[in-house]
Design an enzyme around this catalytic site. Structure first.
Site, PDB file in Angstrom:
ATOM      1  N   ALA A   1      18.096 -29.934  79.340  1.00 17.73           N
ATOM      2  CA  ALA A   1      19.344 -30.360  79.997  1.00 17.73           C
ATOM      3  C   ALA A   1      20.222 -29.151  80.310  1.00 17.73           C
ATOM      4  O   ALA A   1      20.198 -28.158  79.584  1.00 17.73           O
ATOM      5  CB  ALA A   1      20.093 -31.341  79.101  1.00 17.73           C
ATOM      6  N   PRO A   2      20.967 -29.229  81.425  1.00 15.02           N
ATOM      7  CA  PRO A   2      21.118 -30.381  82.326  1.00 15.02           C
ATOM      8  C   PRO A   2      20.054 -30.481  83.416  1.00 15.02           C
ATOM      9  O   PRO A   2      20.050 -31.443  84.167  1.00 15.02           O
ATOM     10  CB  PRO A   2      22.500 -30.147  82.939  1.00 15.02           C
ATOM     11  CG  PRO A   2      22.640 -28.657  82.965  1.00 15.02           C
ATOM     12  CD  PRO A   2      21.951 -28.160  81.714  1.00 15.02           C
TER      13      PRO A   2
ATOM     14  N   GLY B   1      18.686 -27.413  85.339  1.00 17.48           N
ATOM     15  CA  GLY B   1      18.556 -26.291  86.266  1.00 17.48           C
ATOM     16  C   GLY B   1      17.178 -25.655  86.230  1.00 17.48           C
ATOM     17  O   GLY B   1      16.562 -25.386  87.270  1.00 17.48           O
TER      18      GLY B   1
ATOM     19  N   CYS C   1      21.638 -17.632  76.152  1.00 15.27           N
ATOM     20  CA  CYS C   1      22.798 -17.159  76.904  1.00 15.27           C
ATOM     21  C   CYS C   1      23.767 -16.476  75.936  1.00 15.27           C
ATOM     22  O   CYS C   1      24.978 -16.685  76.003  1.00 15.27           O
ATOM     23  CB  CYS C   1      23.465 -18.293  77.673  1.00 15.27           C
ATOM     24  SG  CYS C   1      24.038 -19.654  76.632  1.00 15.27           S
TER      25      CYS C   1
END
Length: 460
Positions: A106-107, A109, A226
């Site tokens: 999710a979401p 990409g 990230c």
């Protein structure tokens, strides 16, 4: 922008040196960058957006801001995604026919990008443990027109029971401390602490331990986060090489866009320099870390991934279409130009609770998983009629269609609201509704009125 934690400032000043650290802290206080990808699976790609600034290496990707109310987004022709976050799926290099797992999907990409790479061939399992986020994942894959995906909401350990040594490639974009998203999401600063970093590190090891069990020997793993933290990046990759015998592979990217991984921040394994760090100072996007690894070793016992043939046969007989079902479905489908994924649907379809679908995973082995979507849902069988589903409309958008009514500006938002719309068209029955030639969904015309079939859960 909230103030950066003192411990964070001290940590990265020590790791980077004062000059580079100050440059990083300054970049964190600058504006984040917006970007989008264009869906090559859609027939219409004539966008209203500028294509002035392309994102390096990523196909059909540009800097720019889009709105969720734009027809390009509603039709699944574009996907808004943080630019640095586009690179993990790019490095995965999925090939048509391969079996791919996006474990923390999710979401959507990365899953949508993988779906484009597969070109409808092979199999994509897109999993998200959070059910609410998994529903968003399903919506985005549906909008994108992906035909060969199974969307699940399960713990990784449960998936291993069904998919042992099953996948050619796995992407684990792991939950992390989110340091790379500080300027995009200030709440990440509030959650940050060194204890949280270590908590995330342990969770990443648990997730990866299960992911490894689902990867074929010789298969490839993309690990990404990230965050900047070495504990969650280089140290995790080093742990993978020592614990499971992974080999670190080089990434195909120009050095001007990245900083190499830092062996000195882990165990001094020089191979860690093959991994990549995206710092916000490089002006690509937010912070991102990516490593590509290959699992060495011999294959163990083959995963069944299926129940016995006898059990499967019984279940398939129960879910087969009747002649009456086929007649009802044909009365709708025969009016449209069908993409290859839907051709010969009569021989591919299954029925569950009156939902007609072409499964991405034809076996019944995963019947005990929490499945949100399996392949393409064509629609629902109701009393003596067949009602086409929204996903079918999104898949039909891959081909030029004739039964389309294009709305004017005044009716566009009426359709998204779920309102009935008057039309001058002489068409009757189910049609595709579009705006600026971007297909939005289905309608049904009777007496010059379009009955609205845009899903209630998507209405604005």
């Amino acid at each position: 922008m909230p103030k950066l934690p003192e411990d964070f400032i001290k940590k990265y000043t020590k790791l980077l040196g004062k000059s580079k650290a100050d440059h990083l802290f300054k970049a964190i206080n600058e504006n984040s960058k917006n970007a989008y990808r264009i869906n090559s699976l859609k027939e219409n790609q004539t966008l209203s957006y500028d294509h002035n600034e392309k994102i390096p290496l990523i196909p059909n990707a540009y800097y720019g801001k889009i709105s969720g109310k734009d027809p390009e987004w509603v039709s699944g022709t574009v996907y808004s995604q943080e630019p640095a976050a586009m690179f993990p799926a790019f490095f995965l290099e999925a090939q048509p026919g391969e079996k791919i797992l996006d474990l923390c999907a999710a979401p959507g990409g990365k899953s949508t990008a993988i779906g484009v790479q597969l070109k409808g061939q092979g199999f994509l399992l897109a999993n998200e443990i959070s059910l609410s986020r998994a529903k968003i994942l399903r919506e985005n894959l549906e909008r994108w027109g992906i035909t060969n995906a199974l969307v699940t909401s399960e713990k990784p350990e449960k998936l291993t029971k069904y998919f042992s040594q099953y996948f050619d490639k796995i992407l684990v974009d792991a939950p992390c401390s989110g340091e790379g998203m500080f300027r995009k999401d200030p709440k990440a600063i509030e959650y940050w602490s060194q204890d949280y970093v270590l908590f995330c590190q342990q969770r990443q090891k648990e997730i990866l331990s299960f992911a490894v069990q689902m990867l074929k020997p010789g298969g490839k793993l993309i690990y990404s986060t990230c965050t900047f933290s070495p504990e969650e990046n280089e140290q995790i990759v080093s742990w993978l090489t020592k614990t499971f015998g992974f080999t670190i592979l080089p990434l195909k990217i120009d050095e001007q866009y990245i900083d190499h991984g830092h062996p000195e921040w882990s165990d001094n394994n020089i191979e860690l320099a093959k991994t990549a760090r995206f710092w916000p100072t490089a002006n690509i996007g937010e912070g991102q870390y990516v490593a590509k690894l290959r699992l060495e070793g011999k294959k163990n016992a083959q995963s069944s991934g299926s129940t016995s043939k006898k059990s499967d046969h019984k279940k398939q007989l129960k879910s087969a279409l009747t002649k009456s079902d086929m007649h009802l479905i044909s009365s709708v489908l025969d009016r449209f130009n069908l993409p290859s994924a839907i051709e010969n649907w009569q021989f591919k379809c299954q029925v569950h609770n009156n939902h007609v679908f072409i499964p991405a995973l034809s076996t019944n082995s995963a019947s005990h998983l929490k499945i949100l979507s399996n392949g393409i849902e064509l629609g629902i069988l109701k009393k003596k009629r067949f009602e086409p589903g929204h996903q079918l409309a999104m898949v039909l958008a891959a081909q030029e269609q004739n039964r389309v009514i294009d709305l004017g500006s005044s009716n566009y938002f009426k359709y998204l609201h779920g309102e009935a719309i008057r039309t001058d068209s002489d068409e009757t029955g189910f049609i595709l509704v579009s705006f600026k030639h971007f297909i939005l969904g289905f309608g049904k015309v009777s007496n010059h009125i379009i009955k609205n079939y845009y899903p209630k859960g998507l209405r604005i």
